[in-house]
Design an enzyme around this catalytic site. Structure first.
Site, PDB file in Angstrom:
ATOM      1  N   ASP A  95      -9.297  -5.651  -4.765  1.00 14.21           N
ATOM      2  CA  ASP A  95      -8.453  -4.662  -4.098  1.00 14.21           C
ATOM      3  C   ASP A  95      -9.036  -3.257  -4.220  1.00 14.21           C
ATOM      4  O   ASP A  95      -9.550  -2.868  -5.271  1.00 14.21           O
ATOM      5  CB  ASP A  95      -7.075  -4.693  -4.768  1.00 14.21           C
ATOM      6  CG  ASP A  95      -5.948  -4.232  -3.881  1.00 14.21           C
ATOM      7  OD1 ASP A  95      -6.170  -3.332  -3.056  1.00 14.21           O
ATOM      8  OD2 ASP A  95      -4.842  -4.784  -4.024  1.00 14.21           O
TER       9      ASP A  95
ATOM     10  N   SER B  44       0.840  -1.194   0.000  1.00 16.11           N
ATOM     11  CA  SER B  44       0.000   0.000   0.000  1.00 16.11           C
ATOM     12  C   SER B  44       0.882   1.254   0.000  1.00 16.11           C
ATOM     13  O   SER B  44       1.683   1.444  -0.908  1.00 16.11           O
ATOM     14  CB  SER B  44      -0.975  -0.050   1.176  1.00 16.11           C
ATOM     15  OG  SER B  44      -1.999   0.899   1.029  1.00 16.11           O
TER      16      SER B  44
ATOM     17  N   HIS C 186      -7.205  -5.919  -0.564  1.00 16.12           N
ATOM     18  CA  HIS C 186      -6.028  -5.081  -0.354  1.00 16.12           C
ATOM     19  C   HIS C 186      -4.948  -5.773   0.473  1.00 16.12           C
ATOM     20  O   HIS C 186      -3.765  -5.490   0.303  1.00 16.12           O
ATOM     21  CB  HIS C 186      -6.468  -3.784   0.325  1.00 16.12           C
ATOM     22  CG  HIS C 186      -5.457  -2.686   0.273  1.00 16.12           C
ATOM     23  ND1 HIS C 186      -4.924  -2.213  -0.908  1.00 16.12           N
ATOM     24  CD2 HIS C 186      -4.885  -1.945   1.263  1.00 16.12           C
ATOM     25  CE1 HIS C 186      -4.073  -1.240  -0.648  1.00 16.12           C
ATOM     26  NE2 HIS C 186      -4.026  -1.057   0.664  1.00 16.12           N
TER      27      HIS C 186
END
Length: 305
Positions: free
Chosen positions: A249, A109, A276
């Site tokens: 995601d 991320s 995610h």
């Protein structure tokens, strides 16, 4: 696996570092440095990536970025203190303190965004970069989040819109609506894994970094990173890059495709039925893909030497 921690000086502060070493080291296996997300989510939710130490015979380094977790907290730092440049500098402070010269980087991320910020500067010793569940532009991230929000139940969307307009983003109704988005697109494991819950709890307890740079949650981005992009700088990256994402995601395909399109040596892998936190949803499959990529570029780095 042997594991120890230490504090690394960074500016006038300290960064908490964890080093996991394999029981059976493989001489050609370069260390892997893991960059957590948020910004400000601490390392706990990516802690299971340390299993790559024994699985690949390499040292795996985690650290809590400044401002969160077990590192120095700076709730009174000015807004302009929190920049990508700060975290690039911290990365190299940690790497240098550990005496690491050749290495792989994996970022999840925000950590993948930070990894890209590191890689565009072409640092000596970077053997590969793995970008996990990361956008190349926050504008693309916001657009993707809007598309996913539009798929939520109408009453959930209405609650999000109403409280964001009123500035009541700590209202229980708003938080419940947020959780519906998270269950679909952030982590689909039920109940939420403890590692993720631990990272989230420490961020909520001290949200300075996350709220300053991002905003109140994953899809209402009003922080200083709102206009961040690395797209125009991606052709500068010379290290091989693997981009991974989940089928559901919150980092939608449009958000990470620029990495594949603009980095000369980049490829991608999408994990079915994950979101995610792919590394928490399908940990063994995730680590197997990463292990293969790292091994390939251990050999390439060894050949260059």
């Amino acid at each position: 696996m042997p594991r120890f921690t230490r504090m690394v000086p960074f500016r006038e502060h300290e960064t908490w570092v964890q080093i996991t070493t394999p029981d059976n080291p493989r001489p050609a296996a370069l260390p892997l440095i893991v960059l957590h997300g948020g910004p400000g989510m601490a390392h706990d939710y990516v802690a299971n990536i340390a299993a790559l130490a024994d699985e690949t015979g390499r040292t795996v380094v985690h650290y809590d970025q400044i401002g969160c977790g077990r590192s120095t907290h700076l709730p009174d730092a000015p807004t302009d203190f929190w920049t990508p440049k700060l975290f690039v500098e911290e990365f190299h402070a940690v790497r240098t303190a550990l005496g690491i010269e050749s290495y792989h980087v994996l970022g999840q991320s925000w950590g993948g965004m930070l990894g890209a910020e590191i890689a565009v500067l072409r640092p000596d010793g970077l053997a590969s970069l793995t970008i996990c569940n990361s956008p190349a532009s926050m504008q693309l991230w916001v657009e993707g989040a809007a598309e996913l929000r539009a798929q939520l139940p109408a009453d959930t969307q209405a609650a999000l819109d109403r409280h964001e307009a009123d500035g009541t983003v700590t209202d229980p109704e708003y938080l419940a609506a947020t959780e519906e988005f998270y269950r679909r697109h952030v982590c689909r494991v039920v109940p939420m894994p403890k590692d993720f819950a631990d990272s989230e709890a420490q961020m909520l307890d001290e949200p300075t970094v996350y709220h300053t740079m991002n905003g109140p949650n994953e899809f209402h981005v009003i922080g200083t990173m709102r206009h961040w992009t690395v797209i125009e700088r991606l052709p500068s990256i010379t290290a091989p890059v693997l981009v991974v994402a989940g089928e559901f995601d919150e980092a939608t395909p449009a958000t990470w495709q620029p990495y594949v399109d603009h980095i000369p040596d980049a490829r991608s892998h999408v994990f079915p039925d994950t979101s995610h936190c792919t590394h928490l949803e399908k940990p063994e499959e995730f680590r197997a893909v990463i292990a293969d990529f790292l091994a390939l570029h251990d050999l390439a780095a060894d050949a260059r030497v």
